[in-house]
Design a protein around this motif. Structure first.
Motif, PDB file in Angstrom:
ATOM      1  N   ALA A 371       0.836  -1.210   0.000  1.00 64.30           N
ATOM      2  CA  ALA A 371       0.000   0.000   0.000  1.00 64.30           C
ATOM      3  C   ALA A 371       0.864   1.251   0.000  1.00 64.30           C
ATOM      4  O   ALA A 371       0.556   2.239  -0.672  1.00 64.30           O
ATOM      5  CB  ALA A 371      -0.923  -0.004   1.212  1.00 64.30           C
ATOM      6  N   GLY A 372       1.976   1.209   0.764  1.00 70.74           N
ATOM      7  CA  GLY A 372       2.884   2.352   0.776  1.00 70.74           C
ATOM      8  C   GLY A 372       3.470   2.636  -0.593  1.00 70.74           C
ATOM      9  O   GLY A 372       3.565   3.797  -1.014  1.00 70.74           O
ATOM     10  N   TYR A 375       0.773   4.199  -2.698  1.00 68.78           N
ATOM     11  CA  TYR A 375       0.522   5.596  -2.341  1.00 68.78           C
ATOM     12  C   TYR A 375       1.600   6.514  -2.903  1.00 68.78           C
ATOM     13  O   TYR A 375       1.314   7.664  -3.260  1.00 68.78           O
ATOM     14  CB  TYR A 375       0.441   5.751  -0.816  1.00 68.78           C
ATOM     15  N   SER A 378       0.588   7.041  -6.338  1.00 71.67           N
ATOM     16  CA  SER A 378      -0.646   7.824  -6.359  1.00 71.67           C
ATOM     17  C   SER A 378      -0.372   9.292  -6.054  1.00 71.67           C
ATOM     18  O   SER A 378      -0.990  10.185  -6.646  1.00 71.67           O
ATOM     19  CB  SER A 378      -1.640   7.249  -5.341  1.00 71.67           C
ATOM     20  N   VAL A 379       0.562   9.555  -5.133  1.00 71.68           N
ATOM     21  CA  VAL A 379       0.907  10.943  -4.810  1.00 71.68           C
ATOM     22  C   VAL A 379       1.480  11.646  -6.029  1.00 71.68           C
ATOM     23  O   VAL A 379       1.148  12.809  -6.321  1.00 71.68           O
ATOM     24  CB  VAL A 379       1.906  10.977  -3.634  1.00 71.68           C
ATOM     25  N   GLN A 382      -1.374  12.388  -8.341  1.00 72.25           N
ATOM     26  CA  GLN A 382      -2.222  13.457  -7.799  1.00 72.25           C
ATOM     27  C   GLN A 382      -1.535  14.821  -7.964  1.00 72.25           C
ATOM     28  O   GLN A 382      -2.187  15.829  -8.245  1.00 72.25           O
ATOM     29  CB  GLN A 382      -2.512  13.196  -6.318  1.00 72.25           C
ATOM     30  N   LYS A 426      -5.971  13.737   1.056  1.00 71.04           N
ATOM     31  CA  LYS A 426      -6.347  12.409   1.545  1.00 71.04           C
ATOM     32  C   LYS A 426      -5.263  11.384   1.218  1.00 71.04           C
ATOM     33  O   LYS A 426      -4.908  10.537   2.061  1.00 71.04           O
ATOM     34  CB  LYS A 426      -7.679  11.975   0.922  1.00 71.04           C
ATOM     35  N   THR A 427      -4.745  11.457   0.015  1.00 70.29           N
ATOM     36  CA  THR A 427      -3.701  10.514  -0.379  1.00 70.29           C
ATOM     37  C   THR A 427      -2.441  10.712   0.448  1.00 70.29           C
ATOM     38  O   THR A 427      -1.805   9.740   0.886  1.00 70.29           O
ATOM     39  CB  THR A 427      -3.369  10.681  -1.874  1.00 70.29           C
ATOM     40  N   ALA A 430      -3.070   9.291   3.940  1.00 69.65           N
ATOM     41  CA  ALA A 430      -3.030   7.828   3.924  1.00 69.65           C
ATOM     42  C   ALA A 430      -1.604   7.319   3.772  1.00 69.65           C
ATOM     43  O   ALA A 430      -1.195   6.344   4.418  1.00 69.65           O
ATOM     44  CB  ALA A 430      -3.916   7.297   2.800  1.00 69.65           C
ATOM     45  N   LYS A 431      -0.831   7.984   2.929  1.00 73.00           N
ATOM     46  CA  LYS A 431       0.563   7.578   2.729  1.00 73.00           C
ATOM     47  C   LYS A 431       1.363   7.764   4.018  1.00 73.00           C
ATOM     48  O   LYS A 431       2.111   6.866   4.436  1.00 73.00           O
ATOM     49  CB  LYS A 431       1.186   8.398   1.602  1.00 73.00           C
ATOM     50  N   THR A 434       0.414   5.175   6.561  1.00 71.41           N
ATOM     51  CA  THR A 434       0.924   3.845   6.212  1.00 71.41           C
ATOM     52  C   THR A 434       2.414   3.717   6.512  1.00 71.41           C
ATOM     53  O   THR A 434       2.869   2.722   7.105  1.00 71.41           O
ATOM     54  CB  THR A 434       0.669   3.559   4.719  1.00 71.41           C
TER      55      THR A 434
END
Length: 448
Positions: A371-372, A375, A378-379, A382, A426-427, A430-431, A434
């Motif tokens: 997940a890390g 993210y 994803s960052v 984003q 939010k991302t 969450a990052k 995590t």
């Protein structure tokens, strides 16, 4: 006289004004927003946590039990005083007899005795040593339970704070969106009055505004609930109307992947519990062997045929004894074999439980690690999207200033930017959560 009254009058009003200023300053100070910081909240939770304090008390309790176990290496010495009246029912015709430790005298009398009795376990094939070993392992087990409690509190605070931060930032964004939505509704009403849009557009915008208001109410309720959870962890009260939640501080990219399930407190706790069971098994097996003990006594004795006080006053040294005893358990209803079987099965169960627990921890860490990584990507995505939306908003701003587009279109672009910033926040939250969870799991190594 008039000057004096005037002076008192001015003093009265100046005092009243000063009082009102102080009251206003105090009220303003009381309404100041509470600023929450993750590191400070974590420190407060670690100091307040009931589980941590109880685990520390458990360590002290187990240390006391270890001291009690060490006492088995020392002899036991006790003192006893007996005073009794003996009535001979044979009128002195019977002889003095002894049955075990009981002596039957031949006269009616008062008798008193004072004695020191000592016992010492000379050899028991290591049973005492195993009892001390079990108590010592229990101290180390309680220390690792304390480490586990500290880690679990950190994880609880992290989960609560990350949810709180995400809720707070979404709530603040929704409030900004509500302002823009109201302004957009007014703009569309003017456009409708000018005949450039239909009534349906106004109704749609009104529904969007109502939806935002509903979201704000739900987020405010959730924020209050999360603050209650945080208050339980830290022992402090937080007001939902006057709180500011800071973002995570520090760099998360410096994480070293050093997680090893064998170094976790859970692994060490199970290892210590298994060691205790092995020692208990050996203790039960050796308990079937003979035990050699030393005993001794020193007795003062006195008696009188009719006076209790005289029998106590006439106490004199009577005898001294010392001896060895060997105790061999021959039959106890198959109790020990049943207990041996029970301990063996408990050891097997602990082994299986350890394997399951370590597998759960490894699976949890692997999921967090993946997940890390997700993210991180994803960052980056984003950030690219956010840059494009900001460029688009700048273009819309210039076009709106030049009257090339309607103000309503610019407001829509601005709302889109706020939504994109919210998704990015939010991302990032969450990052950060995590990475911090991975760090907590990696650094929570077991003790000795």
């Amino acid at each position: 006289m008039e000057k004096s009254c005037c002076w008192r009058y001015h003093c009265y009003w100046w005092a009243l004004l000063l009082f009102l200023v102080i009251i206003s300053w105090g009220a303003g100070k009381g309404m100041a927003a509470q600023v929450l910081d993750y590191d400070e909240v974590t420190d407060k939770a670690l100091r307040h946590a009931h589980d941590i304090r109880m685990s520390q008390l458990d360590i002290n309790i187990s240390r006391s039990a270890l001291k009690s176990a060490y006492s088995l290496y020392y002899p036991t010495i006790s003192a006893r005083w007996n005073t009794e009246y003996v009535k001979d029912l044979t009128d002195g015709t019977a002889q003095v007899n002894a049955v075990g430790n009981t002596v039957f005298v031949q006269n009616t009398l008062y008798q008193s005795a004072f004695m020191f009795v000592g016992n010492y376990n000379l050899f028991d094939f290591g049973v005492t040593q195993k009892k001390v070993f079990i108590a010592d392992r229990d101290v180390h087990e309680k220390k690792n339970i304390h480490k586990q409690s500290v880690r679990d509190i950190k994880l609880k605070v992290l989960n609560t704070y990350s949810n709180l931060l995400a809720c707070y930032e979404e709530l603040e964004t929704k409030k900004e969106l509500l302002k823009l939505s109201k302004e957009l509704s007014l703009t569309k009403e003017r456009l409708f009055a000018a005949g450039t849009i239909s009534r349906i557009d106004i109704v749609d915008e009104a529904l969007k505004t109502v939806k935002i208001v509903d979201d704000i109410d739900n987020l405010a309720a959730r924020l209050k609930s999360l603050l209650g959870d945080l208050s339980f962890l830290t022992g402090e009260e937080y007001g939902a109307d006057a709180v500011k939640v800071n973002r995570f501080r520090g760099h998360e990219e410096d994480l070293q992947d050093t997680f090893n399930p064998e170094n976790t407190p859970e692994s060490r706790i199970y290892d210590l519990e298994i060691e205790k069971k092995k020692a208990e098994l050996q203790m039960l097996q050796r308990g079937l062997l003979p035990q050699l003990a030393l005993y001794s006594s020193y007795v003062w004795y006195g008696s009188h045929p009719s006076e209790l006080d005289t029998s106590a006053q006439s106490v004199r040294s009577r005898n001294f004894s010392v001896g060895l005893s060997i105790t061999v358990p021959l039959f106890e209803g198959f109790k020990t074999p049943a207990e041996i079987e029970k301990v063996r099965l408990e050891m097997e169960r602990l082994t299986v439980e350890k394997e399951r627990k370590l597998a759960e921890l490894s699976n949890r860490y692997a999921k967090l690690r993946e997940a890390g990584k997700a993210y991180v990507q994803s960052v980056a995505n984003q950030q690219n999207m956010l840059m494009q939306v900001e460029e688009k908003l700048d273009m819309a701003q210039r076009l709106a200033d030049q009257k090339a587009i309607e103000w309503a279109d610019f407001l829509n672009q601005k709302m889109e930017l706020l939504n994109q910033k919210l998704e990015f926040a939010k991302t990032m939250t969450a990052k950060s959560a995590t990475i911090r969870e991975l760090r907590i799991l990696s650094l929570s190594e077991a003790g000795d």
